[in-house]
Scaffold this active site. Sequence first.
Site, mmCIF file in Angstrom:
data_model
loop_
_atom_site.group_PDB
_atom_site.id
_atom_site.type_symbol
_atom_site.label_atom_id
_atom_site.label_comp_id
_atom_site.label_asym_id
_atom_site.label_seq_id
_atom_site.Cartn_x
_atom_site.Cartn_y
_atom_site.Cartn_z
ATOM 1 N N GLU A 12 -3.989 -10.667 -0.054
ATOM 2 C CA GLU A 12 -4.707 -10.873 0.969
ATOM 3 C C GLU A 12 -6.396 -11.062 0.743
ATOM 4 O OE1 GLU A 12 -4.759 -6.677 3.449
ATOM 5 O OE2 GLU A 12 -2.440 -6.184 2.374
ATOM 6 N N GLU B 86 0.613 -1.531 -0.017
ATOM 7 C CA GLU B 86 -0.185 -0.090 -0.676
ATOM 8 C C GLU B 86 1.074 1.054 0.161
ATOM 9 O OE1 GLU B 86 -3.375 0.007 -0.494
ATOM 10 O OE2 GLU B 86 -4.297 -1.462 0.522
HETATM 11 C C1 IPT Z 1 -4.886 -3.752 4.213
HETATM 12 C C2 IPT Z 1 -3.981 -3.875 4.411
HETATM 13 O O1 IPT Z 1 -3.026 -4.105 3.387
HETATM 14 C C3 IPT Z 1 -3.505 -4.947 5.365
HETATM 15 O O2 IPT Z 1 -1.952 -4.263 6.244
HETATM 16 C C4 IPT Z 1 -4.842 -4.368 6.371
HETATM 17 O O3 IPT Z 1 -4.500 -3.217 7.222
HETATM 18 C C5 IPT Z 1 -5.443 -4.506 5.900
HETATM 19 O O4 IPT Z 1 -6.077 -3.921 4.657
HETATM 20 C C6 IPT Z 1 -7.412 -4.976 6.964
HETATM 21 O O5 IPT Z 1 -7.084 -5.053 8.333
HETATM 22 S S1 IPT Z 1 -5.573 -2.464 2.934
HETATM 23 C C7 IPT Z 1 -7.432 -2.456 2.749
HETATM 24 C C8 IPT Z 1 -7.884 -1.122 2.307
HETATM 25 C C9 IPT Z 1 -7.450 -2.762 1.608
#
Ligand code: IPT
Length: 995
Positions: A505, A430
């Site tokens: 993720e 990010e």
């Molecule tokens: C995503 C992040 O990459 C991760 O670090 C964590 O913050 C997660 O979200 C939420 O817990 S970014 C999100 C805007 C998709």
Amino acid sequence: MTFVHDIETAAFVAAVEPGEGRRVAAQIAPTDAPVLSLDGPWRFRLGEGLHDLTPSFGAEALDDANWDEIAVPSSWQIAGLRDADGALLPRGEWRYGAPAYTNIRYPFPVDPPAVPNENPVGEYRRRFEYPGLAEGEHAVLRFEGVDSSFSVWVNGVAVGWGTGSRLATEFDVTALIRAGENTVAVRVLQWSAATYLEDQDMWWVSGIFRSVSLRTRPVGGIDEHRIRADYDATTGEARLLVETDVPATVRIPELAVSGTAGEPIVISSVEPWTAETPRLYDAEIASPGETLRVRIGFRTLKIVDGELLVNGSPIRLRGVNRHEWHPDTGRTLDVATMLRDIELLKTHNINAVRTSHYPPDPRFLDLCDEHGLYVIDECDVETHGFVHAGWVQNPPADPRWRAAMLDRAERMLARDRNHPSVIMWSLGNEAGAGDNLQAMADLLHAGDDRPVHYEGDQNSSYVDVYSRMYAAPDEVALIGAGVEPGTPDVAADARRRRQPFLLCEYAHAMGNGPGALIDYERLFDRYPRLLGGFVWEWMDQGITQVDARGREFVAYGGDFDEALHDSTYIIDGLVFADRTPSPGLTEYAAVISPVRLTVGSDAVRVENRHDHVSLDGFELAWRVEVDGDQVASGMLALPEIGPRADADIALPILDAPALADGQQAWLTIDVVRRADADVVPAGHVVGTGQRLLAERTRTLRSATPAVAAGDGWRLGPAEIDDRGRLVSLGGRAVTTPVLDIWRALTDNDSHVEGQGARWLELGFDRMLHRTVEVVEDDGAIRVETVTGAAGVDSGFATTWVWTAVGDAVHLRVRIRPHGQFRAGIEPTTLGVAAPGPVVTLPRLGITFALDGLDDRVRWFGLGPGESYPDSRQAVRVGAHETSVAAFQTPYAHPQENGARQDVRWAEISGSEITGRSPRLRIEADESLGFTVRPWRTADLERATHAVQLEPSDRTWITLDVAQAGLGTASCGPDTLPPYWLHPQERELGVTFIVD
Ligand code: IPT
């Protein structure tokens, strides 16, 4: 030495450069050269800011005798939560500030590269004995991790400053070190320009949080070594190239191989390294001055036709995002904790870790090599907070920050490139877009042949894999099939379509959830282009705290009086803060099991989902249970089933089991480890299959008429009053059953993308009940009710029929929804309403409470853990037993939990010894959802931390026709439509038996 940025005044605080006075901090290996650990107690003083620095801080003569002592490594905010004896201090007595949690937003104004005056400074000093250096030797001071910028003095002289919190930093201190006593002083700034590059979703904690050592570099010592160890799966041949900065030899005694660094060594036959077969060979790299002991894993990585091949075979990543955290020690982990993670990962079928969002403690990578995990090593770069500034001034797009970003990539590469477990580099997380990211990718490509990952490069213009986060299954299916929408650039589009796809993720494991893991897994199974995914995230990053009553609890954002925080968003892991597996982890383990069973009538299909190994190490253990009691069992050997192959294994011919009324017979087959396999013990179950063999439907007991008693009736063990309320059951006081459609919102429900807001709008949490009539009808008592919420037309008409059945009582409930069940009906000024979407239900069932049933719970149905419609792969049909207390899943942020599905009967007992009936048995006409709690749903909803939940004097029982799925709306798609619960006419029936 002179420096561009004055060290005495910490003028580097706003410097965009990565540091001064440093040298390359390459990977270190066990060595015969002297290493002096400087871990342990250091003198410590916390200054308020750069206006509060200790004058002549680095001076040897400085009197620090009255300073505090702090442990190195640790973060000062975490260390300061405890007194000198390690006891937790109450709020207000914390010694060194407090941790603070923000997800995306910077903890200070977005004003790069400057940071505010409110900038605590940790001053660390330590004296130590050193034997001194022989002629030609060097001394190197090495820091494995310091957050954030820091400057260093040795014996009164400044040696430099560094940044890159989660990367190693080295200073050559040869000219300053001496025999006898030496003084090292380290000044750490909580905030600096470098913080702009380190905006990861985690606690803000500062200090020397990883180890410090003083390394004597002998004459001719090996400062840098690089190992390339390829394996050719077609020939079984290995090719080893070790490169060193000084002439050296290489020896692998086990293979009787030796050679010269810098020259390729061909080995005719080795056992290759994979995450499934983490074979390492001990080797020695020796120069005249130093011998390093290294471990070599031979493996080859290649991307071919959209698949990532390890040793020629495609792999699937079944991963997690792992932050480094411990609830007591924060970002400082000991090896035992790292090993605990490895055991938990391996025993839950996980084969990959993305080191979100920074290179981990290097010892963790050693463990990944040794125990077998694929690693995406992510660089310490995130600038997410610029999203709130429209990405204006984002460092990746600003040439002034290029050196710092390249420095980070270079240091990650230098530190970690010899690990066979590392199969991909990630530029960071990010950080928006910008040329500096591409420059990092170029640097990594030039220096190494591993694929490069960065999710922010959506068009894949400089990365090697197509990576996304939280894409919904529909979109993942399009990508899997290769028919996703194109990117603007035709050439980039063509390249991206040839790349493997990764969910770096997905399935946000916050609170109760995630749902729909199986839906993703089915797509991964179907499309070879889908390399797999990494669940967000491994653990709840909670912090152990004490409340005003001295009770320990798991703290999250806001518990440290932060002015700006993101509350529970840090509590989103597959393991709880104390590393207890959550139901989400057991679900994930079942979904990604490397051995899948489908039990048929006379054979079981065994799918080997490993990428490299056959099923030699496993066998099948089967059992037949009638109503949960085992009646037959045995073992089945497995034939040779190669990786990604399957086979049908004949089942033993079983006699039809004798069944009593309402009973079921189930065949359960577990795939178990035959022998210990590293951290996975013999007997460990990696997968299970089940099949219903036979059942006898329940015949209802014959009815007997209700007997008038007092103002109401007696029906077997039940007393019902003239207003249709159940007042006692088996002599126990009762809170009468009511229609219940509410659940304490989960983190997924209550997120903006979730359904909670619509449920609240229709008042599902505040239903009112009206009794329409109570009549005696053919010996039974029939009660008609209407349930609805203030101001809302949608509701339910419910018919309750109580029938005495001998010494038991039967209840049949028929629920008929009425009204529109639409949210967002906002009348216009003309009074015309625009109907919003149809609203589905959280649950549909009845809730009642009984006195004193506080002890054991037994049930026949899915268990042992909780399950929901979109999270039920880990649970099995059988008889399960636990206590009322252990029936609850203790989410750190209380919410709906504990539901058991497909329950056919349940028994709850009381712990008190009285003349009253010790046990309530509930027999379901058809299977039901079943929940038992020592508190009300409202208590669960009101509590902000698990510690606040205290058992009430009654036990609350909910019986559900059905419940909604969980989804993963806290970050990602909401509950998928197949798992919605629509308002429709439904029925449930139960017999209550008290004995
Ligand atoms: C995503 C992040 O990459 C991760 O670090 C964590 O913050 C997660 O979200 C939420 O817990 S970014 C999100 C805007 C998709």
